[in-house]
Design a protein around this motif. Structure first.
Motif, PDB file in Angstrom:
ATOM      1  N   THR A   1      -6.796   4.111 -13.463  1.00 47.63           N
ATOM      2  CA  THR A   1      -5.373   3.969 -13.150  1.00 47.63           C
ATOM      3  C   THR A   1      -5.150   3.913 -11.648  1.00 47.63           C
ATOM      4  OG1 THR A   1      -4.725   5.144 -15.171  1.00 47.63           O
ATOM      5  CG2 THR A   1      -3.100   5.038 -13.374  1.00 47.63           C
ATOM      6  N   ARG A   2      -5.851   4.811 -10.924  1.00 48.56           N
ATOM      7  CA  ARG A   2      -5.719   4.838  -9.469  1.00 48.56           C
ATOM      8  C   ARG A   2      -6.099   3.478  -8.855  1.00 48.56           C
ATOM      9  NH1 ARG A   2      -5.306   8.501  -5.535  1.00 48.56           N
ATOM     10  NH2 ARG A   2      -5.283  10.179  -7.068  1.00 48.56           N
ATOM     11  N   GLU A   3      -7.219   2.936  -9.299  1.00 51.17           N
ATOM     12  CA  GLU A   3      -7.685   1.655  -8.760  1.00 51.17           C
ATOM     13  C   GLU A   3      -6.712   0.524  -9.097  1.00 51.17           C
ATOM     14  OE1 GLU A   3     -11.634   0.930 -10.080  1.00 51.17           O
ATOM     15  OE2 GLU A   3     -12.510   2.574  -8.907  1.00 51.17           O
ATOM     16  N   ARG A   4      -6.156   0.558 -10.310  1.00 54.71           N
ATOM     17  CA  ARG A   4      -5.219  -0.488 -10.721  1.00 54.71           C
ATOM     18  C   ARG A   4      -3.958  -0.456  -9.861  1.00 54.71           C
ATOM     19  NH1 ARG A   4      -2.599  -1.376 -16.809  1.00 54.71           N
ATOM     20  NH2 ARG A   4      -1.221  -3.125 -16.233  1.00 54.71           N
ATOM     21  N   VAL A   5      -3.451   0.748  -9.612  1.00 48.67           N
ATOM     22  CA  VAL A   5      -2.234   0.892  -8.805  1.00 48.67           C
ATOM     23  C   VAL A   5      -2.501   0.456  -7.363  1.00 48.67           C
ATOM     24  CG1 VAL A   5      -0.595   2.536  -7.820  1.00 48.67           C
ATOM     25  CG2 VAL A   5      -1.238   2.708 -10.240  1.00 48.67           C
ATOM     26  N   LEU A   6      -3.594   0.917  -6.785  1.00 47.49           N
ATOM     27  CA  LEU A   6      -3.891   0.595  -5.385  1.00 47.49           C
ATOM     28  C   LEU A   6      -4.229  -0.877  -5.185  1.00 47.49           C
ATOM     29  CD1 LEU A   6      -5.982   3.735  -4.317  1.00 47.49           C
ATOM     30  CD2 LEU A   6      -3.601   3.195  -3.725  1.00 47.49           C
ATOM     31  N   ALA A   7      -4.718  -1.535  -6.219  1.00 46.09           N
ATOM     32  CA  ALA A   7      -5.087  -2.956  -6.103  1.00 46.09           C
ATOM     33  C   ALA A   7      -3.890  -3.880  -6.218  1.00 46.09           C
ATOM     34  CB  ALA A   7      -6.117  -3.316  -7.172  1.00 46.09           C
TER      35      ALA A   7
ATOM     36  N   VAL B   1       4.067  10.546  -6.629  1.00 45.79           N
ATOM     37  CA  VAL B   1       5.062  11.041  -7.585  1.00 45.79           C
ATOM     38  C   VAL B   1       4.373  11.570  -8.842  1.00 45.79           C
ATOM     39  CG1 VAL B   1       6.973  10.388  -9.105  1.00 45.79           C
ATOM     40  CG2 VAL B   1       6.928   9.584  -6.734  1.00 45.79           C
ATOM     41  N   LEU B   2       3.395  10.834  -9.357  1.00 46.30           N
ATOM     42  CA  LEU B   2       2.671  11.273 -10.556  1.00 46.30           C
ATOM     43  C   LEU B   2       1.964  12.601 -10.300  1.00 46.30           C
ATOM     44  CD1 LEU B   2       1.130   7.896 -11.774  1.00 46.30           C
ATOM     45  CD2 LEU B   2       3.016   9.168 -12.836  1.00 46.30           C
ATOM     46  N   SER B   3       1.330  12.698  -9.120  1.00 45.43           N
ATOM     47  CA  SER B   3       0.615  13.936  -8.792  1.00 45.43           C
ATOM     48  C   SER B   3       1.583  15.108  -8.675  1.00 45.43           C
ATOM     49  CB  SER B   3      -0.153  13.750  -7.477  1.00 45.43           C
ATOM     50  OG  SER B   3      -0.766  14.947  -7.074  1.00 45.43           O
ATOM     51  N   ALA B   4       2.738  14.869  -8.020  1.00 45.19           N
ATOM     52  CA  ALA B   4       3.719  15.937  -7.835  1.00 45.19           C
ATOM     53  C   ALA B   4       4.282  16.419  -9.174  1.00 45.19           C
ATOM     54  CB  ALA B   4       4.852  15.443  -6.933  1.00 45.19           C
ATOM     55  N   ARG B   5       4.307  15.539 -10.163  1.00 43.47           N
ATOM     56  CA  ARG B   5       4.839  15.910 -11.480  1.00 43.47           C
ATOM     57  C   ARG B   5       3.746  16.420 -12.419  1.00 43.47           C
ATOM     58  NH1 ARG B   5       6.662  12.306 -14.518  1.00 43.47           N
ATOM     59  NH2 ARG B   5       8.126  13.716 -15.580  1.00 43.47           N
ATOM     60  N   GLY B   6       2.517  16.521 -11.913  1.00 44.92           N
ATOM     61  CA  GLY B   6       1.439  17.062 -12.708  1.00 44.92           C
ATOM     62  C   GLY B   6       0.870  16.125 -13.740  1.00 44.92           C
ATOM     63  N   VAL B   7       1.115  14.799 -13.580  1.00 47.25           N
ATOM     64  CA  VAL B   7       0.591  13.804 -14.520  1.00 47.25           C
ATOM     65  C   VAL B   7      -0.834  13.440 -14.109  1.00 47.25           C
ATOM     66  CG1 VAL B   7       0.884  11.486 -15.469  1.00 47.25           C
ATOM     67  CG2 VAL B   7       2.903  12.903 -14.959  1.00 47.25           C
ATOM     68  N   ALA B   8      -1.757  13.565 -15.049  1.00 49.65           N
ATOM     69  CA  ALA B   8      -3.158  13.263 -14.747  1.00 49.65           C
ATOM     70  C   ALA B   8      -3.337  11.765 -14.504  1.00 49.65           C
ATOM     71  CB  ALA B   8      -4.051  13.707 -15.906  1.00 49.65           C
ATOM     72  N   VAL B   9      -4.085  11.433 -13.455  1.00 55.29           N
ATOM     73  CA  VAL B   9      -4.343  10.030 -13.104  1.00 55.29           C
ATOM     74  C   VAL B   9      -5.849   9.829 -13.037  1.00 55.29           C
ATOM     75  CG1 VAL B   9      -4.045   8.229 -11.371  1.00 55.29           C
ATOM     76  CG2 VAL B   9      -2.193   9.879 -11.786  1.00 55.29           C
ATOM     77  N   ASP B  10      -6.386   9.031 -13.968  1.00 61.07           N
ATOM     78  CA  ASP B  10      -7.827   8.782 -13.930  1.00 61.07           C
ATOM     79  C   ASP B  10      -8.159   7.713 -12.883  1.00 61.07           C
ATOM     80  OD1 ASP B  10      -7.146   6.297 -15.052  1.00 61.07           O
ATOM     81  OD2 ASP B  10      -7.579   6.980 -17.098  1.00 61.07           O
ATOM     82  N   GLU B  11      -9.448   7.510 -12.653  1.00 61.91           N
ATOM     83  CA  GLU B  11      -9.896   6.596 -11.600  1.00 61.91           C
ATOM     84  C   GLU B  11      -9.472   5.155 -11.870  1.00 61.91           C
ATOM     85  OE1 GLU B  11     -11.248   5.868  -7.926  1.00 61.91           O
ATOM     86  OE2 GLU B  11     -11.049   7.824  -8.911  1.00 61.91           O
TER      87      GLU B  11
ATOM     88  N   GLU C   1       0.837  -1.208   0.000  1.00 66.73           N
ATOM     89  CA  GLU C   1       0.000   0.000   0.000  1.00 66.73           C
ATOM     90  C   GLU C   1       0.867   1.252   0.000  1.00 66.73           C
ATOM     91  OE1 GLU C   1      -3.405   2.150   2.817  1.00 66.73           O
ATOM     92  OE2 GLU C   1      -2.822   0.064   3.175  1.00 66.73           O
ATOM     93  N   ILE C   2       1.966   1.213   0.773  1.00 68.22           N
ATOM     94  CA  ILE C   2       2.881   2.353   0.824  1.00 68.22           C
ATOM     95  C   ILE C   2       3.503   2.605  -0.551  1.00 68.22           C
ATOM     96  CG2 ILE C   2       5.058   3.185   1.809  1.00 68.22           C
ATOM     97  CD1 ILE C   2       4.319   1.615   4.365  1.00 68.22           C
ATOM     98  N   GLU C   3       3.933   1.520  -1.208  1.00 66.97           N
ATOM     99  CA  GLU C   3       4.541   1.646  -2.534  1.00 66.97           C
ATOM    100  C   GLU C   3       3.533   2.202  -3.548  1.00 66.97           C
ATOM    101  OE1 GLU C   3       7.818   0.424  -3.820  1.00 66.97           O
ATOM    102  OE2 GLU C   3       8.277   0.797  -1.718  1.00 66.97           O
ATOM    103  N   ALA C   4       2.297   1.705  -3.476  1.00 72.19           N
ATOM    104  CA  ALA C   4       1.254   2.165  -4.399  1.00 72.19           C
ATOM    105  C   ALA C   4       0.981   3.652  -4.200  1.00 72.19           C
ATOM    106  CB  ALA C   4      -0.025   1.351  -4.195  1.00 72.19           C
ATOM    107  N   GLU C   5       0.888   4.073  -2.942  1.00 76.56           N
ATOM    108  CA  GLU C   5       0.650   5.496  -2.655  1.00 76.56           C
ATOM    109  C   GLU C   5       1.817   6.340  -3.139  1.00 76.56           C
ATOM    110  OE1 GLU C   5      -1.896   7.019  -1.693  1.00 76.56           O
ATOM    111  OE2 GLU C   5      -3.215   5.516  -0.792  1.00 76.56           O
ATOM    112  N   ALA C   6       3.037   5.785  -3.062  1.00 77.85           N
ATOM    113  CA  ALA C   6       4.209   6.524  -3.526  1.00 77.85           C
ATOM    114  C   ALA C   6       4.144   6.759  -5.034  1.00 77.85           C
ATOM    115  CB  ALA C   6       5.475   5.750  -3.154  1.00 77.85           C
ATOM    116  N   VAL C   7       3.695   5.736  -5.787  1.00 77.87           N
ATOM    117  CA  VAL C   7       3.544   5.883  -7.241  1.00 77.87           C
ATOM    118  C   VAL C   7       2.592   7.027  -7.557  1.00 77.87           C
ATOM    119  CG1 VAL C   7       2.685   4.796  -9.350  1.00 77.87           C
ATOM    120  CG2 VAL C   7       4.074   3.465  -7.737  1.00 77.87           C
ATOM    121  N   LEU C   8       1.434   7.033  -6.906  1.00 77.45           N
ATOM    122  CA  LEU C   8       0.420   8.061  -7.172  1.00 77.45           C
ATOM    123  C   LEU C   8       0.897   9.436  -6.725  1.00 77.45           C
ATOM    124  CD1 LEU C   8      -2.752   6.067  -6.073  1.00 77.45           C
ATOM    125  CD2 LEU C   8      -1.943   6.493  -8.404  1.00 77.45           C
TER     126      LEU C   8
END
Length: 296
Positions: A265-271, A253-263, A244-251
């Motif tokens: 993608t978010r669900e896939r990463v967190l799952a 980093v993407l947010s900090a770099r301004g990369v749009a993340v749709d729902e 869970e920590i690793e998944a949150e880190a991915v999201l």
């Protein structure tokens, strides 16, 4: 995973390590003074990678820099051949550390299990045959005198655990003896006794000590035990939480770099729970310009 019964017995010996000396002296015939100073030591005997080489409780007797004896306390619920060999390894390892006599004191819930571990343990080391001091119900005294129970409260507690169902007077003696102790200590021993006993004995304890203490463990005892519980659980908690920590880190980093993340993608990463996959995604998130870049 250790049971509450197992943990409570070990807590008793860590609370008063000289109890192990008393049991060895009074019940096992070991020539060791129950009045000697005793300390709980680290129970990490590992000298190389090992699957299981950590005894329950390790005690040294005498001055810290020149101990006279070593004592290892083990709680064993079932008969396991590999465990018998392990007891011999424990004793040998502690002897190598302190170069003094080492005794293994083992508590078993029934006499057949106690006898199993009391039998001589042969090893592949020529001349080394190990004998554990194994204590089952038959070896524990039936304490029915409140004065005797007060003088040896831990032994009285074990007496309730071993004989409470067949000798209810042990419960009455234990309850009367607790009245001679400060409330903090009486609550601690009452709760230790409750936690290591069979359901039928617990019911009798609750009836005899109604309104005298809380069962199961009081909030105060839980508060005192919490640091040790947390320390033991922390590695497992971290391991379970890492995906869970690793998944949150991915999201993040993407947010900090301004990369749009749709729902999606978010669900896939967190799952995802595979650390290798998450590690690849985290590395990719540092240069990705879109969510598609993340997945290659």
């Amino acid at each position: 995973m250790p049971s509450p019964h197992h943990d409570s017995l070990n807590a008793v010996f860590r609370r008063r390590p000289t109890l192990a000396l008393e049991v060895l002296h009074d019940l096992c015939g070991v020539r060791i003074s129950p009045h000697s100073p005793a300390r709980v030591e680290s129970n990490d005997f590992n000298t190389r990678p090992s699957d299981d080489f950590t005894p329950d409780t390790v005690i040294t007797v005498g001055p810290p820099r020149a101990p006279s004896h070593g004592v290892i306390v083990e709680i064993q619920q079932t008969r396991i051949a590999a465990k018998r060999t392990q007891l011999a390894r424990y004793a040998a390892s502690m002897w190598l550390q302190i170069r003094r006599p080492v005794h293994v004191l083992l508590f078993a819930p029934d006499d057949k299990t106690a006898d199993y571990y009391a039998a001589p343990i042969s090893t592949s080391l020529p001349g080394y045959t190990f004998h554990a001091h194994s204590v089952g119900p038959a070896r524990l005294p039936v304490v029915t005198d409140p004065a005797e129970a007060a003088a040896h409260i831990e032994i009285a507690m074990f007496s309730v655990h071993a004989h409470g169902q067949t000798h209810p007077k042990t419960i009455n003696a234990f309850a009367e003896a607790l009245k001679k102790f400060p409330q903090e200590h009486s609550e601690a021993y009452a709760n230790f006794c409750w936690n290591i006993s069979a359901p039928a004995i617990r019911t009798m304890l609750e009836a005899v000590m109604k309104n005298a203490t809380e069962f199961p463990l009081s909030a105060k005892i839980i508060d005192e035990a919490r640091p040790e519980i947390i320390a033991r659980a922390r590695p497992r908690i971290i391991a379970e939480a890492r995906p869970e920590i690793e998944a949150e880190a991915v999201l993040t980093v993407l947010s900090a770099r301004g990369v749009a993340v749709d729902e999606a993608t978010r669900e896939r990463v967190l799952a995802c729970t595979d650390l290798t996959t998450l590690g690849g995604w985290l590395k990719a998130s540092a240069t990705a310009t879109s969510a598609d870049d993340l997945f290659g």
